[in-house]
Design a protein around this motif. Structure first.
Motif, PDB file in Angstrom:
ATOM      1  N   TYR A   1     -28.720-117.198 -34.212  1.00 17.04           N
ATOM      2  CA  TYR A   1     -27.474-117.408 -33.948  1.00 17.04           C
ATOM      3  C   TYR A   1     -26.777-118.219 -35.386  1.00 17.04           C
ATOM      4  O   TYR A   1     -27.494-119.255 -35.779  1.00 17.04           O
ATOM      5  CB  TYR A   1     -27.038-118.371 -32.908  1.00 17.04           C
ATOM      6  CG  TYR A   1     -25.790-118.878 -32.437  1.00 17.04           C
ATOM      7  CD1 TYR A   1     -25.112-118.265 -31.756  1.00 17.04           C
ATOM      8  CD2 TYR A   1     -25.456-120.200 -32.842  1.00 17.04           C
ATOM      9  CE1 TYR A   1     -23.698-118.642 -31.504  1.00 17.04           C
ATOM     10  CE2 TYR A   1     -24.017-120.714 -32.648  1.00 17.04           C
ATOM     11  CZ  TYR A   1     -23.288-119.566 -31.646  1.00 17.04           C
ATOM     12  OH  TYR A   1     -21.822-120.104 -31.635  1.00 17.04           O
TER      13      TYR A   1
ATOM     14  N   ASN B   1     -25.107-120.679 -37.487  1.00 14.30           N
ATOM     15  CA  ASN B   1     -24.294-122.052 -37.119  1.00 14.30           C
ATOM     16  C   ASN B   1     -23.145-122.187 -37.854  1.00 14.30           C
ATOM     17  O   ASN B   1     -22.129-122.862 -37.819  1.00 14.30           O
ATOM     18  CB  ASN B   1     -25.222-123.367 -37.548  1.00 14.30           C
ATOM     19  CG  ASN B   1     -26.512-123.367 -36.765  1.00 14.30           C
ATOM     20  OD1 ASN B   1     -26.251-123.240 -35.403  1.00 14.30           O
ATOM     21  ND2 ASN B   1     -27.717-123.559 -37.179  1.00 14.30           N
ATOM     22  N   ILE B   2     -23.000-121.283 -38.996  1.00  8.37           N
ATOM     23  CA  ILE B   2     -21.758-121.244 -39.774  1.00  8.37           C
ATOM     24  C   ILE B   2     -20.728-120.468 -39.047  1.00  8.37           C
ATOM     25  O   ILE B   2     -19.425-120.854 -38.970  1.00  8.37           O
ATOM     26  CB  ILE B   2     -21.907-120.871 -41.299  1.00  8.37           C
ATOM     27  CG1 ILE B   2     -23.167-121.586 -41.831  1.00  8.37           C
ATOM     28  CG2 ILE B   2     -20.718-120.909 -41.903  1.00  8.37           C
ATOM     29  CD1 ILE B   2     -23.083-122.729 -42.610  1.00  8.37           C
ATOM     30  N   LEU B   3     -21.006-119.196 -38.610  1.00 12.67           N
ATOM     31  CA  LEU B   3     -19.996-118.367 -38.234  1.00 12.67           C
ATOM     32  C   LEU B   3     -19.899-118.508 -36.729  1.00 12.67           C
ATOM     33  O   LEU B   3     -18.958-117.974 -36.195  1.00 12.67           O
ATOM     34  CB  LEU B   3     -20.558-116.908 -38.431  1.00 12.67           C
ATOM     35  CG  LEU B   3     -21.003-116.586 -39.992  1.00 12.67           C
ATOM     36  CD1 LEU B   3     -21.167-114.931 -39.999  1.00 12.67           C
ATOM     37  CD2 LEU B   3     -20.030-116.946 -40.964  1.00 12.67           C
ATOM     38  N   ARG B   4     -20.685-119.260 -35.987  1.00 12.19           N
ATOM     39  CA  ARG B   4     -20.804-119.499 -34.575  1.00 12.19           C
ATOM     40  C   ARG B   4     -20.778-118.309 -33.928  1.00 12.19           C
ATOM     41  O   ARG B   4     -20.000-118.118 -32.787  1.00 12.19           O
ATOM     42  CB  ARG B   4     -19.458-120.263 -34.327  1.00 12.19           C
ATOM     43  CG  ARG B   4     -19.278-121.681 -35.285  1.00 12.19           C
ATOM     44  CD  ARG B   4     -19.838-122.756 -34.587  1.00 12.19           C
ATOM     45  NE  ARG B   4     -19.962-123.868 -35.436  1.00 12.19           N
ATOM     46  CZ  ARG B   4     -20.000-125.399 -34.873  1.00 12.19           C
ATOM     47  NH1 ARG B   4     -20.471-125.485 -33.684  1.00 12.19           N
ATOM     48  NH2 ARG B   4     -20.197-126.317 -35.889  1.00 12.19           N
ATOM     49  N   ARG B   5     -21.483-117.373 -34.313  1.00 18.10           N
ATOM     50  CA  ARG B   5     -21.599-115.883 -33.593  1.00 18.10           C
ATOM     51  C   ARG B   5     -23.177-115.546 -33.641  1.00 18.10           C
ATOM     52  O   ARG B   5     -23.913-115.810 -34.576  1.00 18.10           O
ATOM     53  CB  ARG B   5     -20.928-115.044 -34.239  1.00 18.10           C
ATOM     54  CG  ARG B   5     -19.321-115.371 -34.127  1.00 18.10           C
ATOM     55  CD  ARG B   5     -18.451-114.460 -34.721  1.00 18.10           C
ATOM     56  NE  ARG B   5     -18.552-112.682 -34.197  1.00 18.10           N
ATOM     57  CZ  ARG B   5     -18.250-111.830 -34.624  1.00 18.10           C
ATOM     58  NH1 ARG B   5     -17.849-111.986 -35.930  1.00 18.10           N
ATOM     59  NH2 ARG B   5     -18.351-110.643 -34.095  1.00 18.10           N
TER      60      ARG B   5
ATOM     61  N   ASN C   1     -14.328-118.232 -41.004  1.00 22.43           N
ATOM     62  CA  ASN C   1     -15.351-117.562 -39.728  1.00 22.43           C
ATOM     63  C   ASN C   1     -14.727-118.121 -38.675  1.00 22.43           C
ATOM     64  O   ASN C   1     -15.036-117.336 -37.381  1.00 22.43           O
ATOM     65  CB  ASN C   1     -16.753-117.722 -40.273  1.00 22.43           C
ATOM     66  CG  ASN C   1     -17.002-116.974 -41.158  1.00 22.43           C
ATOM     67  OD1 ASN C   1     -17.116-115.912 -41.042  1.00 22.43           O
ATOM     68  ND2 ASN C   1     -17.639-117.637 -42.266  1.00 22.43           N
ATOM     69  N   VAL C   2     -14.091-119.504 -38.588  1.00 25.18           N
ATOM     70  CA  VAL C   2     -13.798-119.823 -37.308  1.00 25.18           C
ATOM     71  C   VAL C   2     -12.257-120.543 -37.332  1.00 25.18           C
ATOM     72  O   VAL C   2     -12.009-121.072 -38.405  1.00 25.18           O
ATOM     73  CB  VAL C   2     -14.655-121.072 -36.843  1.00 25.18           C
ATOM     74  CG1 VAL C   2     -14.203-121.607 -35.649  1.00 25.18           C
ATOM     75  CG2 VAL C   2     -16.138-120.714 -36.518  1.00 25.18           C
TER      76      VAL C   2
ATOM     77  N   TRP D   1     -14.432-126.861 -36.889  1.00 20.78           N
ATOM     78  CA  TRP D   1     -15.920-126.186 -37.090  1.00 20.78           C
ATOM     79  C   TRP D   1     -16.009-125.179 -38.052  1.00 20.78           C
ATOM     80  O   TRP D   1     -16.844-124.539 -38.230  1.00 20.78           O
ATOM     81  CB  TRP D   1     -16.096-125.441 -35.611  1.00 20.78           C
ATOM     82  CG  TRP D   1     -16.063-126.319 -34.659  1.00 20.78           C
ATOM     83  CD1 TRP D   1     -17.019-127.349 -34.150  1.00 20.78           C
ATOM     84  CD2 TRP D   1     -14.940-126.401 -33.523  1.00 20.78           C
ATOM     85  NE1 TRP D   1     -16.427-128.032 -32.932  1.00 20.78           N
ATOM     86  CE2 TRP D   1     -15.257-127.587 -32.784  1.00 20.78           C
ATOM     87  CE3 TRP D   1     -13.481-125.549 -33.248  1.00 20.78           C
ATOM     88  CZ2 TRP D   1     -14.303-127.829 -31.685  1.00 20.78           C
ATOM     89  CZ3 TRP D   1     -12.879-126.195 -32.445  1.00 20.78           C
ATOM     90  CH2 TRP D   1     -13.032-127.292 -31.429  1.00 20.78           C
TER      91      TRP D   1
ATOM     92  N   THR E   1     -15.356-122.829 -30.207  1.00 25.36           N
ATOM     93  CA  THR E   1     -14.771-121.988 -31.198  1.00 25.36           C
ATOM     94  C   THR E   1     -14.236-120.767 -30.661  1.00 25.36           C
ATOM     95  O   THR E   1     -13.463-120.148 -31.433  1.00 25.36           O
ATOM     96  CB  THR E   1     -15.898-121.583 -32.189  1.00 25.36           C
ATOM     97  OG1 THR E   1     -16.911-120.726 -31.302  1.00 25.36           O
ATOM     98  CG2 THR E   1     -16.671-122.877 -32.745  1.00 25.36           C
ATOM     99  N   LYS E   2     -14.364-120.598 -29.328  1.00 20.59           N
ATOM    100  CA  LYS E   2     -13.856-119.187 -28.832  1.00 20.59           C
ATOM    101  C   LYS E   2     -12.420-119.672 -28.088  1.00 20.59           C
ATOM    102  O   LYS E   2     -11.603-118.887 -27.547  1.00 20.59           O
ATOM    103  CB  LYS E   2     -14.820-118.936 -27.728  1.00 20.59           C
ATOM    104  CG  LYS E   2     -15.909-118.499 -28.139  1.00 20.59           C
ATOM    105  CD  LYS E   2     -16.013-116.922 -28.939  1.00 20.59           C
ATOM    106  CE  LYS E   2     -17.267-116.665 -29.355  1.00 20.59           C
ATOM    107  NZ  LYS E   2     -17.843-117.366 -30.323  1.00 20.59           N
TER     108      LYS E   2
END
Lengths: 305, 513
Positions: free
Chosen positions: A78, A80-84, B41-42, B47, B187-188
């Motif tokens: 997972y 941690n930067i892209l949160r995906r 990215n977010v 974040w 983040t969602k």
């Protein structure tokens, strides 16, 4: 044959394991992952909070074993930067890189084959020298520089192609040329030397004596045999293209695996870097394995050794 | 043959012209495309701490308080008015006519829900210091809130109007999928705000598209002029410049100086030099951290000040956006004054001071620098004129800081950008905190600045800082040089306001006819 395949397979796994250890160690030398997550202005307290939350404060060996376990079960991690999840992001970006690699190989092959054959037919002629110079330039020119030249000429001055992006086939033309051109020389040289060797062999002389048409001899009888080593070289070149795409995708701003790799290094995205190196080396190993098996199948001497 | 060739050339020229016209799409469809090398990215700065996302927060979200980018005054935005209840409590009356992009109306519950979540460590806001100066938020009526602050915090309004204080609908914070690290995955959240632009499309790693909010309230930000704002990530600088040249993007920043002239000469492209909050200064060992030497003599430090023509460096090296800085802060910062003792360019005076201190023959000293080498070399040239042989040691930032902190370097050219905060507490108080790499090491100044950092009354606060800045100027251990400047490349017809804090504000931009 089965023992041979098994041996190669086992060797691939050993290589993959070594890659995983080296990758895991190397990405941790790239910089403090907590700084990457929290930003340059973060205070020491903020950084510590990130380290605890993300588990960066635990012993390396523990982190490695945990990660390896997850990878073995198919969970690439997972970000941690892209949160995906890493896998989701990679799957998203594969089509761009696969298209680019495919087209680049096409460029490489369509440059290498005609020039390789022609220079074998006329060794030391002007065409041979021309293709040799093209080969030298192709191998010496860094592809980021070649890419920028292409942009200046065909995107800025003539405006035939878009400068950057990955929407539509048109935007793949310049990057595929930039990436494919550097792969053409080795293929071309191999075809040339293979062809020269084959053309001197007895069965070609026989074919000639039988009065077969020249193009028939060259394309059907000679090339078929000369192309065998080229197949395995192309597998390796395809692997090089995956790494070359890091630069080309960055220059042309294409959202593929290569740029993902570059950006992940920039922002110290550990999980993503590890997964990318693993996946790319896996692709590379599969390609080499396939080439080995193909060679073994084509040439019995190899699999006995 | 000749006519044929002319015809062919004309054909090429026509094609190029046609391409150029179609390239002016930005003005034609009232859109603006900007690009930087970084990926976002977010869709929330909490974040994803990139400058790019921070800037877009100002477009999609609104804050209670607005910092007018031209006057730097704090104006009401989502708040109608405010008052200090006591030194640690602020009360806000909220506007009643504001709606979120999803149509729901804005009230106190949204402020309470958003800020409560932001303060909560479990929410995982990355630069927590930008929010956790607050200790709590309470509803005080349907359209009134009270914000409680941990300790008296004069820059509260600077923080309240910053990029981290956007407000989402209360419901947005609920019902989120779990994060792999435990707790809800914030983040969602849907990026729904009240701001002048709606986040129409967000493509992680690639960019985002914002469209004008047709129902935006008439407030301090005004009504946006540009219909669509597109952000794109283009990692390579040359590629960004090429895209600007063909007109596919309209705005780029951080242009290298050597490209500026060439690019400015292109038709349809302009280069603008804007201000930058980053200032350069000379840090000089005041207390003998590196051992006793000429630098410990205040006359020598003042001589260094008199030796350098800062005006010339700012004008000819840094660019038109740069200005000479006279005190230990950026002039627009709250609490900053330039009314201090200044060591103007006067080489004779410098030589006289050196002679008075017993260094008529000059001296040699190690001189550290880590950023723009030409600026440091200019300083060295001026010092040589008065007999000081400054030997350049050009290092990475961390390396230079360590060398100073360990007492191995007593003279360096440094810079500070205040994290884009328009308050003196983000610079003087930070750099004079007597950290190991603080070459002034000036307890009296530190104490006075600390007092300013706790004083709410604006006039009283200014007076305290003025005293501290004069004290520092007298000691000449922190010699302010000049501010930096930012180079922008943009479509010629695009009019925008260059901001010093680095966050572009495209809701103020428009296309000229």
């Amino acid at each position: 044959m089965a023992t041979y395949v098994l041996k190669r397979l086992a060797l691939s796994f050993v290589v993959l394991f070594c890659v995983s250890v080296i990758t895991f160690a190397l990405v941790r030398l790239a910089g403090d992952p907590a700084v990457a997550v929290a930003g340059q202005d973060a205070t020491e307290a903020e950084l510590e909070a990130v380290r605890v939350a993300m588990g960066f404060n635990r012993p390396l060996a523990v982190q490695y074993v945990e990660w390896l376990g997850r990878v073995a079960s198919g969970d690439l991690g997972y970000s941690n930067i892209l949160r995906r999840p890493v896998l989701d992001v990679m799957v998203e970006r594969i089509p761009v890189t696969a298209t680019l690699a495919g087209l680049s190989l096409l460029v490489a092959v369509s440059v290498a084959f005609p020039l390789g054959i022609l220079s074998a037919l006329h060794p030391n002629s002007w065409i041979d020298r021309l293709s040799l110079s093209l080969a030298v330039v192709g191998q010496a020119l860094p592809n980021f520089f070649f890419g920028l030249m292409l942009i200046m000429a065909f995107a800025v001055t003539f405006r035939w192609f878009p400068v950057s992006g990955d929407s539509g086939l048109r935007s793949f033309v310049l990057p595929a040329i930039a990436l494919g051109y550097s792969s053409a020389p080795p293929i071309m040289r191999l075809i040339r030397s293979g062809m020269i060797e084959v053309l001197e062999s007895d069965y070609i002389r026989t074919a000639r004596a039988m009065g077969l048409a020249r193009h028939r001899i060259v394309l059907r009888h000679a090339l078929r045999n000369a192309v065998l080593p080229v197949v395995s070289l192309m597998a390796v070149q395809l692997g090089f293209m995956l790494s070359g795409s890091i630069i080309v995708e960055t220059v042309f701003s294409m959202n593929g695996l290569g740029r993902l790799g570059w950006q992940s290094i920039q922002r110290t995205d550990l999980e993503m870097m590890q997964a990318l190196v693993m996946v790319i080396s896996m692709v590379y190993l599969v390609l080499i394995l396939l080439a080995d098996i193909l060679n073994g199948y084509l040439d019995p001497r190899i699999r006995i050794r | 043959m000749n006519t044929k060739r002319t015809a062919a050339l004309a054909g090429v020229a026509l094609t190029a012209m046609a391409a150029a016209t179609s390239a002016a799409a930005g003005a034609a469809d009232n859109s603006l495309v900007w690009a930087t090398d970084r990926e976002v990215n977010v869709p929330f700065v909490w974040w994803d701490t990139t400058t790019e996302m921070a800037a877009m927060m100002h477009h999609v979200f609104d804050t209670l308080v607005y910092r007018n980018p031209e006057t730097m005054a704090y104006e009401p935005l989502l708040a109608r008015s405010w008052r200090w209840v006591d030194d640690t409590t602020l009360e806000f009356e909220l506007r009643e006519d504001v709606r979120f992009h999803d149509g729901s109306s804005f009230d106190a519950d949204d402020v309470v829900a958003s800020y409560t979540r932001l303060i909560d460590p479990a929410t995982g806001v990355l630069n927590a210091t930008l929010v956790n100066w607050m200790s709590g938020v309470e509803k005080f009526g349907q359209h009134a809130v009270r914000i409680r602050i941990k300790a008296p915090f004069p820059p509260a309004f600077e923080f309240l109007s910053g990029t981290r204080m956007g407000i989402l609908p209360a419901e947005a914070w609920e019902g989120l999928p779990p994060s792999p690290k435990g707790g809800p995955d914030f983040t969602k959240m849907r990026p729904v705000g009240t701001g002048p632009y709606v986040m129409a499309d967000f493509r992680p790693g690639e960019g985002m598209t914002l469209t004008r909010n047709p129902d935006y309230f008439d407030g301090a930000k005004g009504q946006p002029a540009i219909g669509t704002i597109v952000f794109r990530t283009i990692a390579d600088q040359e590629t960004r410049i090429a895209e600007l040249m063909v007109g596919n993007i309209d705005w780029i920043t951080d242009l290298p100086v050597d490209m500026a002239e060439q690019l400015g000469a292109m038709p349809g492209v302009a280069v603008t030099n804007g201000p930058d909050m980053r200032i350069a200064y000379l840090a000089i060992d005041r207390v003998g951290k590196t051992g006793e030497g000429p630098l410990n003599d205040v006359r020598v430090r003042r001589a260094i000040g008199h030796a350098i023509d800062r005006e010339a460096i700012a004008r000819s090296l840094v660019g038109p956006g740069s200005m000479v800085i006279d005190s230990a802060c950026y002039p627009t910062q709250v609490g900053c004054t330039s009314d201090v003792t200044v060591y103007g360019y006067d080489p004779d005076r410098a030589r006289a001071l050196l002679a008075e201190a017993g260094y008529a023959g000059g001296f040699a000293v190690e001189f550290g620098a880590y950023r723009e080498r030409p600026y440091a070399e200019a300083v060295i040239g001026y010092l040589r004129e008065v007999g000081i042989d400054a030997q350049l040691n050009y290092l990475q930032f961390a390396g230079m800081r360590d060398r100073i902190a360990n007492g191995n370097m007593g003279f360096a050219m440094r810079s500070w950008a205040s994290s884009g905060l328009n308050d003196i507490s983000a610079i003087a108080s930070v750099l004079m905190a007597m950290e190991p790499d603080d070459l002034c090491s000036f307890p009296e100044a530190k104490a006075l600045l600390g007092e300013g950092d706790r004083t709410i009354d604006a006039a009283q606060r200014e007076a305290i800082y003025a005293r501290a800045l004069e004290m520092i100027a007298q000691e000449a251990c922190f010699l302010p040089m000049f501010s930096y400047s930012k180079l922008y490349g943009h479509a010629e017809k695009l009019s925008f306001l260059p901001t010093a804090d680095g966050f572009p504000l495209f809701y103020l931009a428009r296309w000229e006819d």
